[in-house]
Design an enzyme around this catalytic site. Structure first.
Site, PDB file in Angstrom:
ATOM      1  N   TYR A  82      26.872   3.194   5.750  1.00  0.00           N
ATOM      2  CA  TYR A  82      25.873   2.932   4.703  1.00  0.00           C
ATOM      3  C   TYR A  82      25.118   4.217   4.351  1.00  0.00           C
ATOM      4  O   TYR A  82      24.661   4.974   5.216  1.00  0.00           O
ATOM      5  CB  TYR A  82      24.863   1.866   5.162  1.00  0.00           C
ATOM      6  CG  TYR A  82      23.667   1.800   4.229  1.00  0.00           C
ATOM      7  CD1 TYR A  82      23.785   1.168   2.995  1.00  0.00           C
ATOM      8  CD2 TYR A  82      22.474   2.434   4.547  1.00  0.00           C
ATOM      9  CE1 TYR A  82      22.721   1.150   2.114  1.00  0.00           C
ATOM     10  CE2 TYR A  82      21.401   2.427   3.674  1.00  0.00           C
ATOM     11  CZ  TYR A  82      21.526   1.785   2.445  1.00  0.00           C
ATOM     12  OH  TYR A  82      20.475   1.789   1.567  1.00  0.00           O
ATOM     13  N   TYR A 333     -29.067 -13.177  14.814  1.00  0.00           N
ATOM     14  CA  TYR A 333     -27.650 -13.070  15.182  1.00  0.00           C
ATOM     15  C   TYR A 333     -27.086 -11.660  15.050  1.00  0.00           C
ATOM     16  O   TYR A 333     -26.166 -11.293  15.776  1.00  0.00           O
ATOM     17  CB  TYR A 333     -26.825 -14.019  14.305  1.00  0.00           C
ATOM     18  CG  TYR A 333     -26.808 -15.451  14.759  1.00  0.00           C
ATOM     19  CD1 TYR A 333     -27.873 -16.004  15.458  1.00  0.00           C
ATOM     20  CD2 TYR A 333     -25.721 -16.268  14.480  1.00  0.00           C
ATOM     21  CE1 TYR A 333     -27.859 -17.327  15.860  1.00  0.00           C
ATOM     22  CE2 TYR A 333     -25.690 -17.591  14.871  1.00  0.00           C
ATOM     23  CZ  TYR A 333     -26.777 -18.121  15.568  1.00  0.00           C
ATOM     24  OH  TYR A 333     -26.748 -19.418  15.962  1.00  0.00           O
ATOM     25  N   PHE A 385      13.471   1.043   9.793  1.00  0.00           N
ATOM     26  CA  PHE A 385      12.597   1.638   8.774  1.00  0.00           C
ATOM     27  C   PHE A 385      11.483   0.687   8.358  1.00  0.00           C
ATOM     28  O   PHE A 385      10.525   1.089   7.723  1.00  0.00           O
ATOM     29  CB  PHE A 385      13.423   1.991   7.528  1.00  0.00           C
ATOM     30  CG  PHE A 385      14.305   0.854   7.085  1.00  0.00           C
ATOM     31  CD1 PHE A 385      13.784  -0.290   6.502  1.00  0.00           C
ATOM     32  CD2 PHE A 385      15.675   0.931   7.264  1.00  0.00           C
ATOM     33  CE1 PHE A 385      14.586  -1.346   6.111  1.00  0.00           C
ATOM     34  CE2 PHE A 385      16.492  -0.127   6.871  1.00  0.00           C
ATOM     35  CZ  PHE A 385      15.944  -1.265   6.298  1.00  0.00           C
TER      36      PHE A 385
END
Length: 714
Positions: A82, A333, A385
């Site tokens: 390829y 908080y 990849f």
């Protein structure tokens, strides 16, 4: 905080920082061998111009040669490989014997993104149009990462080609890479194709030569010729091997992650600072609370915040416990649950760092070569990849930034707001006239937070199929890294606001404490100038009455904080009259109405004179006195702002450059609030401020000693 006492997140952040300091000194060279590249080395190359080299180990050269030979054997056997004798992606059903030209085909179709004429000539961009190219640091990072990945010997790339990548760095040649156009699926094909084009000498691939004002943008072919370098010819798989990987994504991600690790550390310090600004009850940081819910990030955050609060005179709940009193009994908080809020994301950041460190020394390519010493090697097609590991790291990191930013936003708005800041003036106005001092910052930080929240959405949720549906799933890793960089910059904006606001607030807090202490002394005084002189009480009675009035005066003073300090005085005077009358009646002390009237008048004068002497426009508390009362963490930030950056308490219109100019007064050292916050931001982004903090952690002390002499009036 060294050795076994180092908490995990700080330890990981400090490790990168220490490595980077050594690399910047160039005492330790960066030698690439495919296995030992770290985040510190990427930062050193990308941001500090350190030049890496390739290992001279003969085994490395041998494995590169074997990789090339294995591919040659495949081709000699007329095997299909390829991207070497086939088309690319969805066109892999085509075949070709023109294997060298095929590599040019690959670069041709990937060098397809946008770079404008203004990008190539920054000096002509007076309108400051947005850049379409990556910052040079990203490109330098991508080059060093790709060289290291290819050196692993699985990509059939010759040593000389990989050396040509590093030659770019050694000659300050930085390819111009389009900012947009990669989906990080088959690696970052487009960005790396411009780097490959540069070493190949493509005359229509442009590079920046040099840095700063001497930088020039010229064609790659000219840059190579000027530098005495030869263009690299690209063999049967070398263009594909150069571009088919994750290098740009993981390089940018590494740069971003290091910045975020430092911001996460700073956020814990700023939480301690916010608690001091608001005179908090910080028993929420006690170890027992976190030991019984043993998440490692939560335990670490609480431990770090306790360390940063060490020695603070502005908070209760650590060295001393608050057992009785009025008002809001527990902190809100944004500080009280900070360990639980930020802790899980410290764990996520450590995981993200691990993911990137593994990727830096992994083979990211397709196809990949499994070379063998005596022939018989194999070539495989796979998906190494695919950069999802980088996407995963960056999406986690960006969400962590959103959570950190949301906490900082809440803290800053609570410090500025009179209903939440425990008695400080609205907008943190220290003057005796109405001013809107921090109101603009209150708006700005909300704008930053809104943008940050918009960036928090996972980039991975926006994947689109691409390239003839061959790339049906793709990582968008570089996009995620870019978005994370934007988010980190926004949190840096917010942190700069927090630091500036907190320095203002804690100085005002210290001055209020000083005032109340001075007033209390005058209450207890039995001399002729004492506050109780007109009541005819003896010393013991004065002391008893003063003791009962002290908490009432303090709570009244802090309650009426919606405007200036001067407007609090009548409320304090009115508040004491009823308990004074009750005390006199209970003690059966003979006191006429005229004596009470005289007391009220004199008491008001005492309060007024005490306040006039201590609040602006009179000289207020000195920075050295403030720093001496702060915890180990905030003392360093406060000292840095007041001495290193020379940023003073902001006192309203008289500190405004336009006001002074219109009054015909000097404008020296008169700055807009934005200029002050910008100075903090620049110091933070340059690394100087964080270097100071990390140096203190590294030396084994909590932080470097505060230089009180630096805080003396100038």
């Amino acid at each position: 905080m060294t050795g076994t006492n180092m908490t995990p997140h700080i330890g990981a952040t400090l490790r990168i920082w220490k490595q980077l300091q050594e690399l910047k000194k160039q005492t330790n060279p960066i030698i690439l061998d495919g296995n030992n590249l770290d985040i510190a080395s990427i930062i050193a190359v990308a941001r500090h111009g350190i030049k890496p080299t390739i290992s001279t180990d003969e085994h490395l050269a041998k494995r590169l040669e074997l990789s090339v030979n294995t591919l040659a054997d495949y081709l000699a056997n007329q095997y299909v490989v390829y991207g070497v004798n086939t088309g690319f992606g969805g066109s892999a059903d085509t075949r070709t014997s023109d294997i060298l030209d095929l590599q040019i085909h690959l670069l041709q179709h990937t060098q397809s993104a946008i770079i404008t004429a203004a990008d190539k000539d920054p000096a002509s961009n007076s309108e400051r149009e947005p850049s379409h190219v990556m910052p040079p640091a990203w490109v330098r990072g991508a080059i060093v990462v790709r060289a290291n990945q290819n050196l692993r010997g699985h990509s059939a790339i010759r040593f000389c080609v990989l050396q040509s990548l590093l030659d770019l760095l050694h000659h300050d040649i930085t390819p111009m890479i389009p900012l947009r156009g990669t989906i990080s699926a088959s690696g970052d094909l487009m960005p790396m194709s411009y780097i490959a084009g540069a070493i190949a000498g493509n005359p229509d691939v442009f590079v920046q030569v040099g840095k700063g004002k001497d930088a020039r943008v010229i064609p790659a072919s000219e840059a190579l010729k000027e530098s005495g370098l030869s263009p690299s010819g690209l063999g049967p798989k070398e263009a594909l091997g150069l571009i088919n990987g994750t290098a740009p994504s993981v390089a940018v991600a590494s740069l971003v992650l290091y910045d975020v690790q430092k911001l996460a550390l700073l956020a814990q310090m700023l939480t301690a600072f916010a608690s001091e600004c608001m005179g908090g009850n910080v028993e929420w940081a006690q170890p027992f609370i976190h030991a019984i819910r043993p998440h490692t990030g939560q335990i670490e955050a609480a431990s770090n915040i306790r360390r940063f609060l060490n020695g603070s005179k502005f908070v209760d709940g650590l060295e001393s416990r608050k057992r009785t009193g009025e008002g809001l009994w527990q902190d809100r908080y944004s500080t009280r649950t900070a360990p639980q809020w930020i802790g899980p994301y410290l764990e996520d950041l450590l995981l993200a760092q691990h993911q990137l460190e593994v990727e830096l020394n992994s083979t990211s390519d397709n196809p990949i070569v499994n070379a063998a010493e005596h022939g018989g090697g194999e070539v495989y097609s796979g998906g190494n990849f695919q950069a999802v590991v980088v996407t995963s790291a960056m999406d986690k990191t960006r969400l962590a930034l959103q959570m950190i930013g949301r906490m900082l936003w809440s803290q800053v708005t609570e410090i500025i707001g009179p209903h939440t800041n425990n008695g400080l003036e609205a907008n943190l106005n220290p003057s005796d006239h109405e001013n809107y001092t921090m109101k603009g910052i209150d708006v700005n930080i909300s704008a930053y937070m809104s943008e940050l929240a918009a960036l928090a959405h996972p980039v991975s949720a926006h994947v689109m199929s691409a390239e003839m549906h061959n790339q049906g799933i793709n990582s968008l890793a570089l996009i995620s890294a870019r978005r994370t960089l934007e988010a980190a910059d926004l949190v840096a904006h917010m942190s700069a606001c927090h630091i500036y606001v907190s320095c203002q607030a804690v100085e005002m807090r210290a001055n209020h404490i000083r005032f109340l202490s001075a007033l209390n002394e005058k209450l207890k005084s039995s001399t002729s100038d004492g506050a109780m002189r007109d009541l005819g009480l003896d010393a013991a009675q004065i002391e008893a009455l003063a003791k009962s009035l002290e908490p009432l005066i303090e709570s009244t003073w802090y309650h009426w904080n919606s405007n200036t300090w001067k407007e609090r005085i009548p409320y304090v005077v009115d508040a004491v009259m009823s308990p004074v009358t009750d005390f006199l009646a209970t003690s059966e002390h003979d006191c006429s109405v005229s004596m009470l009237a005289a007391f009220k008048k004199h008491f008001r004068t005492v309060v007024q004179d005490t306040a006039d002497a201590l609040f602006y426009p009179s000289p207020t508390i000195t920075p050295a006195e403030v720093a001496a009362q702060l915890g180990d963490g905030s003392a360093q930030l406060y000292t840095w702002v007041r001495s290193k950056l020379n940023i003073p308490l902001h006192c309203g219109l008289k500190d405004d450059p336009l006001y002074n100019a219109r009054q015909g007064l000097p404008t020296d050292n008169k700055k807009t609030i934005g200029s002050r916050v910008s100075a903090v931001y620049e110091s933070l982004m340059s690394g100087e401020m964080m270097d100071m903090i990390l140096d203190g952690l590294d030396t084994g002390r909590s932080f470097p000693d505060v230089c009180f002499s630096c805080l003396a009036p100038k």
